[in-house]
Design a protein around this motif. Structure first.
Motif, PDB file in Angstrom:
ATOM      1  N   PHE A 101      -4.655  -0.122   1.987  1.00 19.56           N
ATOM      2  CA  PHE A 101      -5.152   0.448   0.737  1.00 19.56           C
ATOM      3  C   PHE A 101      -6.482   1.130   1.007  1.00 19.56           C
ATOM      4  N   GLY A 102      -7.307   0.491   1.819  1.00 18.51           N
ATOM      5  CA  GLY A 102      -8.638   0.995   2.121  1.00 18.51           C
ATOM      6  C   GLY A 102      -9.682  -0.032   1.752  1.00 18.51           C
ATOM      7  N   ALA A 103     -10.805   0.036   2.424  1.00 17.76           N
ATOM      8  CA  ALA A 103     -11.868  -0.942   2.222  1.00 17.76           C
ATOM      9  C   ALA A 103     -13.145  -0.248   1.785  1.00 17.76           C
ATOM     10  N   PRO A 104     -13.253   0.051   0.485  1.00 18.27           N
ATOM     11  CA  PRO A 104     -14.515   0.615   0.005  1.00 18.27           C
ATOM     12  C   PRO A 104     -15.607  -0.449   0.027  1.00 18.27           C
ATOM     13  N   LEU A 105     -15.789  -1.003   1.204  1.00 18.16           N
ATOM     14  CA  LEU A 105     -16.814  -2.006   1.510  1.00 18.16           C
ATOM     15  C   LEU A 105     -16.788  -3.150   0.510  1.00 18.16           C
ATOM     16  N   PRO A 123       1.130 -11.531  -0.212  1.00 20.81           N
ATOM     17  CA  PRO A 123      -0.298 -11.819  -0.335  1.00 20.81           C
ATOM     18  C   PRO A 123      -1.106 -10.833  -1.176  1.00 20.81           C
ATOM     19  N   THR A 124      -0.475  -9.793  -1.707  1.00 22.53           N
ATOM     20  CA  THR A 124      -1.265  -8.730  -2.330  1.00 22.53           C
ATOM     21  C   THR A 124      -0.479  -8.005  -3.412  1.00 22.53           C
ATOM     22  N   VAL A 125      -1.221  -7.455  -4.359  1.00 23.78           N
ATOM     23  CA  VAL A 125      -0.658  -6.503  -5.325  1.00 23.78           C
ATOM     24  C   VAL A 125      -1.276  -5.124  -5.111  1.00 23.78           C
ATOM     25  N   THR A 126      -2.119  -5.017  -4.089  1.00 23.81           N
ATOM     26  CA  THR A 126      -2.940  -3.818  -3.892  1.00 23.81           C
ATOM     27  C   THR A 126      -2.626  -3.088  -2.597  1.00 23.81           C
ATOM     28  N   GLY A 127      -2.579  -3.828  -1.484  1.00 20.49           N
ATOM     29  CA  GLY A 127      -2.275  -3.192  -0.213  1.00 20.49           C
ATOM     30  C   GLY A 127      -3.161  -3.588   0.943  1.00 20.49           C
ATOM     31  N   GLY A 128      -4.275  -4.293   0.663  1.00 17.49           N
ATOM     32  CA  GLY A 128      -5.117  -4.786   1.739  1.00 17.49           C
ATOM     33  C   GLY A 128      -6.189  -3.819   2.197  1.00 17.49           C
ATOM     34  N   TRP A 144      -5.166   4.526   0.399  1.00 13.70           N
ATOM     35  CA  TRP A 144      -5.620   5.549   1.350  1.00 13.70           C
ATOM     36  C   TRP A 144      -4.543   5.821   2.390  1.00 13.70           C
ATOM     37  N   LEU A 145      -3.915   4.766   2.927  1.00 11.80           N
ATOM     38  CA  LEU A 145      -2.828   4.913   3.898  1.00 11.80           C
ATOM     39  C   LEU A 145      -1.534   4.484   3.225  1.00 11.80           C
ATOM     40  N   LYS A 146      -0.741   5.424   2.807  1.00 10.93           N
ATOM     41  CA  LYS A 146       0.508   5.110   2.113  1.00 10.93           C
ATOM     42  C   LYS A 146       1.658   5.072   3.117  1.00 10.93           C
ATOM     43  N   ARG A 147       1.649   4.046   3.955  1.00  8.99           N
ATOM     44  CA  ARG A 147       2.688   3.934   4.967  1.00  8.99           C
ATOM     45  C   ARG A 147       2.957   2.479   5.295  1.00  8.99           C
ATOM     46  N   HIS A 148       4.229   2.144   5.419  1.00 15.51           N
ATOM     47  CA  HIS A 148       4.623   0.792   5.801  1.00 15.51           C
ATOM     48  C   HIS A 148       4.646   0.707   7.322  1.00 15.51           C
ATOM     49  N   PHE A 149       3.801  -0.157   7.887  1.00 14.15           N
ATOM     50  CA  PHE A 149       3.727  -0.338   9.329  1.00 14.15           C
ATOM     51  C   PHE A 149       4.539  -1.563   9.730  1.00 14.15           C
ATOM     52  N   ALA A 150       5.263  -1.457  10.825  1.00 11.73           N
ATOM     53  CA  ALA A 150       5.989  -2.597  11.368  1.00 11.73           C
ATOM     54  C   ALA A 150       5.005  -3.550  12.037  1.00 11.73           C
ATOM     55  N   PRO A 151       5.326  -4.842  12.116  1.00 15.96           N
ATOM     56  CA  PRO A 151       4.409  -5.802  12.733  1.00 15.96           C
ATOM     57  C   PRO A 151       3.949  -5.410  14.130  1.00 15.96           C
ATOM     58  N   ASP A 152       4.871  -4.961  14.987  1.00 15.10           N
ATOM     59  CA  ASP A 152       4.495  -4.604  16.358  1.00 15.10           C
ATOM     60  C   ASP A 152       3.560  -3.401  16.404  1.00 15.10           C
ATOM     61  N   GLU A 153       3.709  -2.480  15.469  1.00  6.63           N
ATOM     62  CA  GLU A 153       2.791  -1.334  15.403  1.00  6.63           C
ATOM     63  C   GLU A 153       1.364  -1.801  15.149  1.00  6.63           C
ATOM     64  N   ILE A 154       1.239  -2.857  14.385  1.00  2.14           N
ATOM     65  CA  ILE A 154      -0.070  -3.360  13.979  1.00  2.14           C
ATOM     66  C   ILE A 154      -0.742  -4.142  15.097  1.00  2.14           C
ATOM     67  N   THR A 155       0.024  -4.918  15.820  1.00  3.09           N
ATOM     68  CA  THR A 155      -0.569  -5.824  16.814  1.00  3.09           C
ATOM     69  C   THR A 155      -0.621  -5.256  18.225  1.00  3.09           C
ATOM     70  N   THR A 156       0.137  -4.193  18.499  1.00  2.00           N
ATOM     71  CA  THR A 156       0.190  -3.643  19.853  1.00  2.00           C
ATOM     72  C   THR A 156      -0.856  -2.547  20.041  1.00  2.00           C
ATOM     73  N   ALA A 162       0.822  -1.211   0.000  1.00  3.11           N
ATOM     74  CA  ALA A 162       0.000   0.000   0.000  1.00  3.11           C
ATOM     75  C   ALA A 162       0.855   1.260   0.000  1.00  3.11           C
ATOM     76  N   ALA A 163       2.005   1.199   0.652  1.00  2.00           N
ATOM     77  CA  ALA A 163       2.881   2.370   0.751  1.00  2.00           C
ATOM     78  C   ALA A 163       3.325   2.875  -0.614  1.00  2.00           C
ATOM     79  N   TYR A 164       3.349   1.974  -1.613  1.00  2.00           N
ATOM     80  CA  TYR A 164       3.804   2.359  -2.953  1.00  2.00           C
ATOM     81  C   TYR A 164       2.683   2.331  -3.987  1.00  2.00           C
ATOM     82  N   ASN A 165       1.447   2.126  -3.519  1.00  2.00           N
ATOM     83  CA  ASN A 165       0.303   2.151  -4.429  1.00  2.00           C
ATOM     84  C   ASN A 165      -0.252   3.573  -4.462  1.00  2.00           C
ATOM     85  N   PRO A 166      -0.199   4.261  -5.602  1.00  2.00           N
ATOM     86  CA  PRO A 166      -0.656   5.655  -5.640  1.00  2.00           C
ATOM     87  C   PRO A 166      -2.131   5.824  -5.317  1.00  2.00           C
ATOM     88  N   ASN A 167      -2.900   4.734  -5.391  1.00  2.00           N
ATOM     89  CA  ASN A 167      -4.334   4.812  -5.104  1.00  2.00           C
ATOM     90  C   ASN A 167      -4.683   4.419  -3.672  1.00  2.00           C
TER      91      ASN A 167
END
Length: 509
Positions: A356-360, A347-352, A216-228, A209-214
């Motif tokens: 990337f964002g979840a337009p439902l 697992p992705t070419v998009t970002g998740g 919503w959140l263009k940032r690489h998160f570390a694993p601990d940032e995500i789970t903590t 997602a960090a490198y996908n121009p489309n």
């Protein structure tokens, strides 16, 4: 001796190809300047036509619009057709379901393969970010008037048992944890190990997602940032934090144009721009998740992914790139195991759906666009698009390729019989129970301040029936046992009692 029959390629006018992709992301400075879903749809379709490099919309014979929830229209598919100046024979607005973009893409390809249409579009859009901000600010948006007389699509509570609704486990965010907990226990993981796998996997999604121009959140998160858990990453439903669940607060639209190989060549579209659907599969589970046999795996997911692998004659490694649906970690974690792929899977070419964002319902429309671009870029030949909807309910996979098919696109899509063959009898569900109960799975629901509202344990009674039971927030001992990161809650035993409000409660032994 009779020579074996060799399948011959179908005629060019019966070979479907994806020739155009279009996306739009809307980030208005002022909420009143935000584009409504209908405008996002139109923009995405027109961008897809530009991407195709040929005038195709005026010959559109098939239009599928993915269901959207941020705004309500009367017959949005007809309104879009009017905006585009077309009257397609097939003009469809779909039901709720995250798998629907892949299903529509597959069905459009099948229509072209049958000769029923020459040009098809699949598109979807949401403007939930603008709609929510306007509602909170009390601002009236200058959009097409909201169609209050149109019934809201059935979701969640409409298909679930009253006890599930009463306990708050009738939304995706509170149901998927049951699969998360049960599957990780089946794999022999402690909750800590399962959480670590989720963090690593989600970090990979964020890196794309960090490198996908489309995105919503263009940032690489570390694993601990995500789970903590933190002030910006509050716990939602154990064991998931905010950065582990889908983010619907986006404004996005996407579209794909398909046509026949013959029409594409007549239009002067280069072969290098064409991507071929090779086939796919679909299956589903009962909508009432409490009538399923177990929660350690998904039989329809297994059947759909196995059918996709059979198409390419191998395991998941036969795909150069994949997109595994990512509303919650348990889904791609189960999928990558079925595909025979390791924990280092890309697992992705998009970002998740988190990053990337979840337009439902329409994330996979964007994923299909990203996959087409990736395959066009070279270095990858075959891609797998896997989408799912509901509560691990509806599943659809589609294989697409830079290389043309060797045989006609199969019209046989369903692998329901295979999914049903592996399913065992589900236990009886009861709303009242007593005696001892063994935990089949578990989650805890949190408030916005990060405090436990209550736990919900899925139990098997001494008679073998299934029930749900509440663990009150004040029962710290039981909650501590169930949320122990070094010991799975699955298999824990305790006493079931009926509370004054008619809800079963459970206390660990």
């Amino acid at each position: 001796m009779t020579a074996p029959m060799i399948a011959s390629p179908p005629p060019a006018d019966r070979i479907p190809v994806i020739v155009g992709v279009g996306e739009i992301v809307d980030r208005p400075r002022d909420v009143v300047d935000g584009l409504e879903p209908l405008a996002l749809l139109e923009q995405a379709v027109r961008r897809a036509e530009i991407d195709a490099g040929a005038k195709l919309i005026h010959d559109l014979g098939s239009l599928d619009v993915v269901n959207f929830l941020s705004w309500r229209y009367c017959d949005p598919e007809l309104l879009l057709a009017q905006r585009l100046g077309i009257r397609p024979a097939h003009c469809h607005y779909g039901p709720v379901g995250g798998e629907s973009p892949i299903r529509f893409l597959h069905e459009a390809a099948l229509r072209i393969a049958r000769g029923e249409c020459d040009v098809a579009v699949v598109c979807g859009a949401e403007a939930q970010s603008s709609a929510t901000k306007a509602e909170r600010a009390g601002v009236t948006l200058p959009w097409t008037p909201f169609a209050h007389d149109v019934e809201e699509p059935k979701r969640g509570a409409a298909f679930q048992k009253p006890l599930a609704v009463k306990l708050g486990v009738f939304r995706p965010v509170s149901v998927y944890p049951f699969y998360e907990v049960a599957s990780s226990a089946q794999w022999g993981q402690t909750p800590r190990q399962a959480l670590a796998e989720s963090g690593e996997l989600w970090s990979r999604y964020s890196a794309v997602a960090a490198y996908n121009p489309n995105a919503w959140l263009k940032r690489h998160f570390a694993p601990d940032e995500i789970t903590t858990p933190s002030a910006d990453n509050r716990p939602i439903a154990w064991p998931y934090t905010k950065l582990m669940v889908a983010n619907p607060m986006v404004n996005m639209g996407a579209a794909l144009i398909l046509t026949s190989l013959a029409r594409a060549r007549t239009a002067g579209i280069a072969d290098s721009r064409m991507i071929y659907p090779l086939g796919g599969a679909a299956a589903e589970d009962p909508r009432d998740y409490l009538t399923r046999d177990q929660f350690a795996e998904s039989h329809p997911q297994n059947a759909v992914l196995q059918a996709a692998m059979d198409l390419v004659g191998g395991k998941g490694a036969a795909f150069d790139v994949i997109e595994l649906y990512s509303c919650f970690p348990c889904v791609p974690k189960m999928a990558r195991r079925t595909l025979g792929l390791g924990p280092d899977v890309e697992p992705t070419v998009t970002g998740g759906l988190t990053f990337f964002g979840a337009p439902l319902n329409t994330y996979m429309t964007h994923a299909a666009c990203a996959m087409v671009r990736r395959l066009r870029g070279g270095g990858a030949t075959r891609g797998l698009l896997y989408g799912q909807g509901g509560f691990v309910t509806k599943h659809h996979a589609l294989v697409i390729s830079r290389e043309p098919p060797r045989s006609s696109l199969s019209q046989d899509v369903s692998v329901q019989a295979e999914a049903d063959r592996t399913r065992t009898k589900a236990p009886e569900f009861v709303s009242e129970a007593g005696g001892n109960g063994k935990a089949e799975s578990f989650t805890a629901l949190f408030d916005r301040a990060g405090a436990v509202e209550h736990g919900v344990v899925m139990l098997r009674t001494e008679q073998g029936a299934r029930t749900l039971a509440r663990v009150p927030a004040h029962d710290e001992a039981t909650l501590t046992r169930l949320m122990d990161l070094d010991k799975t809650p699955v298999g824990a035993r305790g006493a079931i009692t009926m509370a004054a409000d008619g809800v079963p409660e459970w206390r660990a032994n």
